[in-house]
Write a protein that holds these residues in place. Structure first.
Motif, short mmCIF file in Angstrom:
data_model
loop_
_atom_site.label_atom_id
_atom_site.label_comp_id
_atom_site.label_asym_id
_atom_site.label_seq_id
_atom_site.Cartn_x
_atom_site.Cartn_y
_atom_site.Cartn_z
N PRO A 1 0.83 -1.21 0.00
CA PRO A 1 0.00 0.00 0.00
C PRO A 1 0.86 1.26 0.00
N GLY A 2 0.53 2.19 -0.89
CA GLY A 2 1.25 3.45 -0.97
C GLY A 2 2.51 3.41 -1.81
N SER A 3 2.89 2.25 -2.31
CA SER A 3 4.14 2.16 -3.06
C SER A 3 4.06 2.87 -4.41
N ARG A 4 2.86 2.99 -4.93
CA ARG A 4 2.70 3.61 -6.25
C ARG A 4 3.07 5.09 -6.23
N SER A 5 2.83 5.76 -5.11
CA SER A 5 3.09 7.20 -5.02
C SER A 5 4.47 7.52 -4.46
N HIS A 6 5.31 6.51 -4.32
CA HIS A 6 6.65 6.72 -3.76
C HIS A 6 7.49 7.57 -4.71
N LEU A 7 8.19 8.58 -4.18
CA LEU A 7 9.02 9.46 -4.98
C LEU A 7 10.47 9.02 -4.87
N ASP A 8 11.12 8.84 -6.01
CA ASP A 8 12.50 8.39 -6.03
C ASP A 8 13.14 8.85 -7.32
N THR A 9 14.39 9.22 -7.25
CA THR A 9 15.13 9.65 -8.44
C THR A 9 16.33 8.76 -8.72
N THR A 10 16.41 7.61 -8.02
CA THR A 10 17.53 6.69 -8.23
C THR A 10 17.17 5.72 -9.35
N TYR A 11 17.77 5.92 -10.52
CA TYR A 11 17.46 5.09 -11.67
C TYR A 11 18.36 3.85 -11.67
N LEU A 12 17.85 2.78 -12.24
CA LEU A 12 18.58 1.53 -12.28
C LEU A 12 19.67 1.59 -13.34
N SER A 13 20.72 0.80 -13.13
CA SER A 13 21.77 0.68 -14.13
C SER A 13 21.24 -0.11 -15.33
N GLU A 14 22.02 -0.17 -16.38
CA GLU A 14 21.57 -0.85 -17.60
C GLU A 14 21.29 -2.32 -17.34
N SER A 15 22.17 -2.98 -16.59
CA SER A 15 21.95 -4.40 -16.30
C SER A 15 20.76 -4.60 -15.38
N GLU A 16 20.56 -3.68 -14.43
CA GLU A 16 19.41 -3.78 -13.53
C GLU A 16 18.11 -3.53 -14.28
N GLN A 17 18.15 -2.66 -15.29
CA GLN A 17 16.96 -2.43 -16.12
C GLN A 17 16.54 -3.72 -16.83
N LYS A 18 17.52 -4.45 -17.35
CA LYS A 18 17.20 -5.71 -18.02
C LYS A 18 16.61 -6.71 -17.04
N THR A 19 17.14 -6.72 -15.83
CA THR A 19 16.57 -7.59 -14.80
C THR A 19 15.12 -7.22 -14.51
N TYR A 20 14.87 -5.93 -14.37
CA TYR A 20 13.50 -5.46 -14.10
C TYR A 20 12.56 -5.82 -15.25
N GLN A 21 12.99 -5.58 -16.47
CA GLN A 21 12.15 -5.88 -17.63
C GLN A 21 11.86 -7.37 -17.73
N SER A 22 12.87 -8.19 -17.46
CA SER A 22 12.66 -9.64 -17.49
C SER A 22 11.70 -10.08 -16.40
N LEU A 23 11.79 -9.46 -15.24
CA LEU A 23 10.90 -9.80 -14.13
C LEU A 23 9.45 -9.44 -14.47
N VAL A 24 9.25 -8.24 -15.01
CA VAL A 24 7.90 -7.81 -15.39
C VAL A 24 7.33 -8.71 -16.48
N GLU A 25 8.18 -9.13 -17.39
CA GLU A 25 7.74 -10.03 -18.47
C GLU A 25 7.19 -11.34 -17.90
N GLY A 26 7.91 -11.91 -16.91
CA GLY A 26 7.43 -13.15 -16.30
C GLY A 26 6.13 -12.98 -15.57
N ILE A 27 5.99 -11.87 -14.83
CA ILE A 27 4.74 -11.61 -14.10
C ILE A 27 3.59 -11.39 -15.08
#
Length: 663
Positions: free
Chosen positions: A443-469
């Motif tokens: 709860p409340g995670s959608r409105s969380h403010l953050d400016t720390t972007y993922l590295s290129e390899s972490e982006q691929k990990t995130y995209q692969s994770l979302v793809e599986g879900i």
């Protein structure tokens, strides 16, 4: 330098000789002509191992196998039969869980080695250590047996002995392995049997290069199956020169639950057929050639003897990898199925019906689902034999798994589950031993403010994770629809808290891994009742970053979910009425499609006499929790507060007025 940070290609692990610890840095200058510090190998390993945590299974496997490895290498001149370790002696748990352990090397010497007097210690091999690959053991595990010492000069050999679980990246890597050689021989024999290509000694156009693809598949008993495939490199094909159209439709995942419901209505068992070497069946309609593949000298010595400097293989069949191959296969299988007396559905071109035989076929590339009224074996056998006369088909009997969805058929019910897919997803991202969550998102995670972007390899990990879900959501998990609508919009430039949200969803899947989607046989609906009900909902300006609304719908057939969706709206709604009105229009489009496909199916069954009645003509009931929206649909008058709504969102009025939906 010790190595790279996990899942990063720009961050390095560096040993601080002053602080006696490991640090990570991205801006490092190497002076290869100078050696700094006097840190021992054990100090470096202890510093590294403090940050590594592994499962007990991997740790116990390493410890159990370590004495046998050490015994092999402690005395290299020994001729004892026990001084040889082979891959076949490796415990099963090592082969299954050690591939990740080998990625970064660190092994601690036995405490017994340090307890010995100075003159009795094993020779120091630190100068020979290769820190690239080894079997690392948890720092506090402790190898307490004083009869051996796990020396680090043996570690590269351990990696070589465990390489049988690694898929080769190229032909060169696989050529020396008898298992991959056998796999390539099998594929090449199949290519020749199908007449896939013809040797041409000269060719006036540039051929497309080819590549061997290698995959390790797991059998039901846990053993490995080695598969190879020869692919044409599609990226070398030129549009409008080497190919034209490429689109080939596949069965919609929404059609699959509807197919199950009709199968229950037919009192039918669903059978599963698999087409072997799918793309090698259709003839190609253009002139294409590939270069001579690697290994031709031992795969086909006769052909190799006739090769010239300009030799190519001209394709006669749609080899895997060509952009046109899926379209050619779709046209070919569609023509064959229609020739057997089936008609393609107007709602899904991969759903085929036969009103005479009371049978249904659902195609998804090379997977064929087939069922007949009351399991009429005569008709089933005729259709299967007719298909086998055109293609090489494996009859898998009653369907057990379809598109990685487990199917459990009973007499009057069907259960769909994806627990194995969830388990693989958790293991892939290292969360298999974590505790689960009871909610899809925090709860409340959608409105969380953050400016720390993922590295290129972490982006691929995130995209692969979302793809599986997302695949889970599309298959049998409507409870993940909202989570995917939130996660998928950030795949282009995800931030750190987005990765945390995705992992939260994985932990929710851990908690709900055994959940399934049930289907049961329902009574024939009455003429005044509709078997389908829909529910819509929408927040208003729920996204705090741009104030767009997120909406969703779900449709039920009886008590079974058959269609669902959650999506962020493309515009800013000025009121809750407008947000709900936009979503109601989206839901009405899905309702019309469901009504069309079910009416088509039930009508075909009624014609054949296998169903008591066709689908009733009653409208689909759509439940909307906003009175303003309901009034706006029922009374389409011009209003000052709704005159700006785009024309496409008024489609729901066109479905409500003729009685196709009800509110």
């Amino acid at each position: 330098m010790i190595g790279y940070v996990h899942d990063a290609t720009t961050m390095l692990r560096v040993w601080d000789t002053v602080e006696k610890g490991m640090i990570t840095a991205s801006n490092v200058i190497f002076d290869e002509g100078k050696i700094v510090g006097n840190s021992s190998f054990e100090d470096v390993l202890k510093g590294v191992l403090r940050e590594e945590v592994y499962s007990n299974k991997e740790e116990e496997a390493c410890i159990a196998w370590a004495p046998r490895i050490a015994e092999t290498h402690m005395d290299k001149t020994s001729e004892s039969p026990t001084s040889k370790a082979s891959l076949g002696e490796m415990p099963a748990e090592v082969g299954a869980g050690m591939e990740n352990v080998l990625e970064q090397s660190s092994v601690e010497e036995s405490p017994a080695q340090h307890e010995r007097p100075e003159n009795q210690r094993e020779p120091d091999h630190r100068s020979e250590v290769s820190l690239r690959r080894s079997c690392r053991i948890q720092a506090n595990a402790g190898l307490t047996d004083a009869s051996y010492s796990l020396k680090s000069d043996i570690l590269p050999n351990v990696f070589e002995m465990l390489q049988d679980t690694r898929e080769p990246e190229s032909y060169t890597e696989a050529a020396s392995d008898a298992r991959w050689q056998e796999a390539m021989k099998s594929v090449y024999s199949s290519l020749k049997a199908h007449g896939t290509f013809t040797h041409v000694k000269s060719y006036d156009r540039r051929p497309i290069s080819s590549k061997w693809i290698f995959r390790i598949k797991q059998n039901a008993d846990g053993s490995n199956r080695y598969k190879a495939r020869l692919d044409a490199r599609e990226f070398e094909q030129v549009p409008r020169v080497d190919y034209g159209g490429t689109f080939a439709p596949v069965a919609w995942l929404t059609t699959f639950p509807i197919y199950l419901l009709i199968a229950l209505e037919l009192h039918a068992t669903i059978y599963h057929l698999d087409v072997v070497t799918t793309f090698l069946n259709p003839e190609i309609d253009d002139e294409t050639a590939i270069a001579i593949p690697d290994g031709i000298e031992w795969l086909d010595p006769v052909l190799a003897h006739d090769l010239t400097a300009l030799s190519i293989l001209q394709l006669n069949k749609a080899l895997h990898g060509r952009k046109q191959a899926p379209l050619l296969w779709y046209k070919d299988i569609a023509a064959v199925v229609c020739s057997l007396g089936f008609t393609a559905s107007g709602a899904d071109p991969n759903l085929y019906l036969s009103s005479v035989q009371a049978m249904m076929i659902l195609l998804y590339v090379d997977d064929i689902l087939l069922c007949a009224h009351n399991n009429n074996q005569l008709q089933l056998t005729e259709v299967i034999e007719a298909l086998q006369s055109h293609y090489e088909i494996t009859n898998l009997k009653a369907v057990k798994q379809y598109l990685r969805i487990a199917v459990n058929q009973a007499q009057d019910s069907i259960q769909l589950g994806q627990s194995d897919f969830v388990a693989n997803l958790l293991t892939r991202f290292g969360l298999q031993n974590c505790n689960g969550h009871t909610t899809p998102l925090e709860p409340g995670s959608r409105s969380h403010l953050d400016t720390t972007y993922l590295s290129e390899s972490e982006q691929k990990t995130y995209q692969s994770l979302v793809e599986g879900i997302m695949y889970l959501m599309l298959g049998i998990r409507p409870d993940l629809a909202y989570s995917i609508s939130v996660l998928s919009k950030n795949t282009a430039k995800p931030q750190q808290h987005h990765l945390g949200m995705a992992k939260w969803v994985l932990l929710y899947l851990k908690q709900t891994q055994k959940q399934s989607l049930p289907f049961s046989h329902s009574k024939t609906p009455k003429a005044q009742d509709s078997p389908i009900t829909g529910f819509t909902d929408s927040d208003w300006a729920g996204d705090t970053t741009d104030r767009h609304s997120t909406s969703g719908y779900i449709f039920l057939h009886g008590q079974t979910a058959i269609s669902w969706k959650a999506k962020k709206q493309s515009l800013i709604a000025l009121s809750t009425t407008e947000a709900e009105y936009i979503e109601a229009s989206e839901a009405s489009k899905e309702a019309i499609w469901l009504r069309r496909i079910l009416h088509e199916l039930f009508s075909a069954l009624a014609t054949s006499g296998s169903a008591k009645s066709a689908l009733p003509n009653a409208p689909i009931v759509l439940f909307i929790n906003n009175q303003g929206t309901i009034k706006l649909i029922q009374n389409p008058r011009f209003h000052e507060l709704t005159k700006h709504i785009e024309i496409k969102h008024h489609y729901i009025r066109e479905t409500f007025e003729p009685g196709e939906i009800d509110l």
